[in-house]
Design a protein around this motif. Structure first.
Motif, PDB file in Angstrom:
ATOM      1  N   PHE A  69       0.833  -1.200   0.000  1.00 49.16           N
ATOM      2  CA  PHE A  69       0.000   0.000   0.000  1.00 49.16           C
ATOM      3  C   PHE A  69       0.869   1.252   0.000  1.00 49.16           C
ATOM      4  N   LEU A  70       1.906   1.277   0.822  1.00 52.29           N
ATOM      5  CA  LEU A  70       2.775   2.455   0.901  1.00 52.29           C
ATOM      6  C   LEU A  70       3.568   2.652  -0.388  1.00 52.29           C
ATOM      7  N   ALA A  71       3.947   1.545  -1.025  1.00 53.80           N
ATOM      8  CA  ALA A  71       4.652   1.661  -2.306  1.00 53.80           C
ATOM      9  C   ALA A  71       3.743   2.258  -3.377  1.00 53.80           C
ATOM     10  N   GLU A  72       2.464   1.900  -3.330  1.00 55.19           N
ATOM     11  CA  GLU A  72       1.506   2.386  -4.322  1.00 55.19           C
ATOM     12  C   GLU A  72       1.012   3.792  -4.010  1.00 55.19           C
ATOM     13  N   GLN A  73       0.992   4.147  -2.730  1.00 53.06           N
ATOM     14  CA  GLN A  73       0.503   5.465  -2.314  1.00 53.06           C
ATOM     15  C   GLN A  73       1.507   6.125  -1.369  1.00 53.06           C
ATOM     16  N   PRO A  74       2.665   6.492  -1.898  1.00 50.83           N
ATOM     17  CA  PRO A  74       3.744   7.012  -1.040  1.00 50.83           C
ATOM     18  C   PRO A  74       3.423   8.336  -0.357  1.00 50.83           C
ATOM     19  N   HIS A  75       2.375   9.028  -0.799  1.00 54.10           N
ATOM     20  CA  HIS A  75       2.042  10.310  -0.171  1.00 54.10           C
ATOM     21  C   HIS A  75       1.706  10.153   1.306  1.00 54.10           C
ATOM     22  N   TRP A  76       1.334   8.939   1.729  1.00 54.04           N
ATOM     23  CA  TRP A  76       1.034   8.723   3.144  1.00 54.04           C
ATOM     24  C   TRP A  76       2.261   8.931   4.030  1.00 54.04           C
ATOM     25  N   VAL A  77       3.453   8.697   3.490  1.00 53.34           N
ATOM     26  CA  VAL A  77       4.662   8.770   4.317  1.00 53.34           C
ATOM     27  C   VAL A  77       5.698   9.758   3.794  1.00 53.34           C
ATOM     28  N   ALA A  78       5.615  10.162   2.547  1.00 55.38           N
ATOM     29  CA  ALA A  78       6.651  10.993   1.939  1.00 55.38           C
ATOM     30  C   ALA A  78       6.881  12.269   2.741  1.00 55.38           C
ATOM     31  N   GLY A  79       8.140  12.488   3.127  1.00 57.36           N
ATOM     32  CA  GLY A  79       8.510  13.686   3.864  1.00 57.36           C
ATOM     33  C   GLY A  79       8.068  13.722   5.311  1.00 57.36           C
ATOM     34  N   LYS A  80       7.584  12.601   5.832  1.00 58.03           N
ATOM     35  CA  LYS A  80       7.025  12.584   7.190  1.00 58.03           C
ATOM     36  C   LYS A  80       7.920  11.812   8.160  1.00 58.03           C
ATOM     37  N   ARG A  81       7.715  12.100   9.442  1.00 60.51           N
ATOM     38  CA  ARG A  81       8.355  11.330  10.510  1.00 60.51           C
ATOM     39  C   ARG A  81       7.403  10.205  10.898  1.00 60.51           C
ATOM     40  N   VAL A  82       7.895   8.977  10.792  1.00 64.76           N
ATOM     41  CA  VAL A  82       7.029   7.798  10.890  1.00 64.76           C
ATOM     42  C   VAL A  82       7.555   6.850  11.952  1.00 64.76           C
ATOM     43  N   LEU A  83       6.646   6.256  12.727  1.00 62.06           N
ATOM     44  CA  LEU A  83       6.997   5.197  13.670  1.00 62.06           C
ATOM     45  C   LEU A  83       6.231   3.945  13.294  1.00 62.06           C
ATOM     46  N   ASP A  84       6.945   2.826  13.181  1.00 55.94           N
ATOM     47  CA  ASP A  84       6.336   1.520  12.889  1.00 55.94           C
ATOM     48  C   ASP A  84       6.239   0.751  14.197  1.00 55.94           C
ATOM     49  N   PHE A  85       5.008   0.633  14.716  1.00 58.51           N
ATOM     50  CA  PHE A  85       4.775  -0.021  16.010  1.00 58.51           C
ATOM     51  C   PHE A  85       4.675  -1.532  15.823  1.00 58.51           C
ATOM     52  N   GLY A  86       5.384  -2.287  16.690  1.00 54.47           N
ATOM     53  CA  GLY A  86       5.383  -3.743  16.564  1.00 54.47           C
ATOM     54  C   GLY A  86       6.018  -4.160  15.258  1.00 54.47           C
ATOM     55  N   ALA A  87       7.211  -3.651  15.007  1.00 49.84           N
ATOM     56  CA  ALA A  87       7.826  -3.705  13.680  1.00 49.84           C
ATOM     57  C   ALA A  87       8.121  -5.120  13.190  1.00 49.84           C
ATOM     58  N   GLY A  88       8.407  -6.065  14.094  1.00 41.66           N
ATOM     59  CA  GLY A  88       8.673  -7.439  13.663  1.00 41.66           C
ATOM     60  C   GLY A  88       9.874  -7.545  12.753  1.00 41.66           C
ATOM     61  N   SER A  89       9.655  -7.962  11.525  1.00 45.81           N
ATOM     62  CA  SER A  89      10.741  -8.092  10.555  1.00 45.81           C
ATOM     63  C   SER A  89      11.207  -6.744  10.022  1.00 45.81           C
TER      64      SER A  89
END
Length: 216
Positions: A69-89
């Protein structure tokens, strides 16, 4: 990598990690060799796996779906500070970094998971930050990403906490069929499978994506 391989070997003596390309992405991860899953486990192995499941050695369906989803719609994260909760792999964190996030922090209580995130970030040539304590993080993130965390319904109260650290939240889940929370709205229906393939029921391959945004 050596520590990860040793940890996996303590659970399943013949298990090994192999570089696994993820379908319909340009990403690869160090995952448990599918050949290691194609056999019956003895009682002791089953006990060890249940007590210390190596979540980080799988790419779970919800994580793979969110990465796509993020690869197809990068505007969700582009230029933003992001935290991946429960990151796993680390698949979601890596996908966010690839999609142009300004900063990505992989957050997981499991130190082996953070080691897996580091190994996989290096494999995919991205830079991540790392955190073992979500509640020690400052309220400074534009977006919190959450994939495959609600498999345990005891984690549902965390939905109230994610907006305390980020202005927006994206949650990907394939387990909760009666998902209801006033702050979260359905965003998309996605399809993916867990790797290596665990032959999960069809419904666990149907991933729902939810979005929440802080008011004000």
């Amino acid at each position: 990598m050596k520590a990860l391989q040793e940890a996996l070997g303590e659970l399943l003596g013949d298990a090994r990690l192999v570089v696994t390309p993820l379908p319909d992405t340009d990403l690869s991860l160090w995952l448990i060799d599918p050949a290691n899953m194609d056999r019956a486990f003895c009682a002791e192995e089953t006990r060890r796996i249940l007590e210390e499941p190596p979540y980080w050695s799988f790419c779970w369906a919800s994580g793979l779906a969110m990465a796509r989803f993020l690869a197809e719609q990068p505007h969700w994260v582009a230029g933003k500070r992001v935290l991946d909760f429960g990151a796993g792999s680390g698949v979601v964190a890596i996908a966010a970094a690839r999609a142009g996030a300004l900063e990505v922090v992989a957050c997981d209580l499991d130190l082996l998971a953070l080691a897996a995130c580091r190994a996989n970030a290096e494999l995919n040539r991205v830079t991540l930050g790392y955190s073992a304590d979500f509640f020690n993080e400052a309220d400074r993130y534009d977006l919190v990403l959450v994939a495959d965390v609600l498999y345990d319904r005891a984690n549902l109260p965390l939905l109230d906490q994610f907006l305390s650290r980020g202005r927006e939240v994206l949650v990907a889940d394939s387990r909760v069929r009666d998902f209801q929370h006033p702050a979260y709205r359905p965003l998309a229906k996605l399809q993916a499978l867990t790797l290596p393939d665990l032959a999960e029921p069809w419904e666990f391959r149907q991933v729902s994506l939810y979005h929440a945004q802080r008011e004000g």
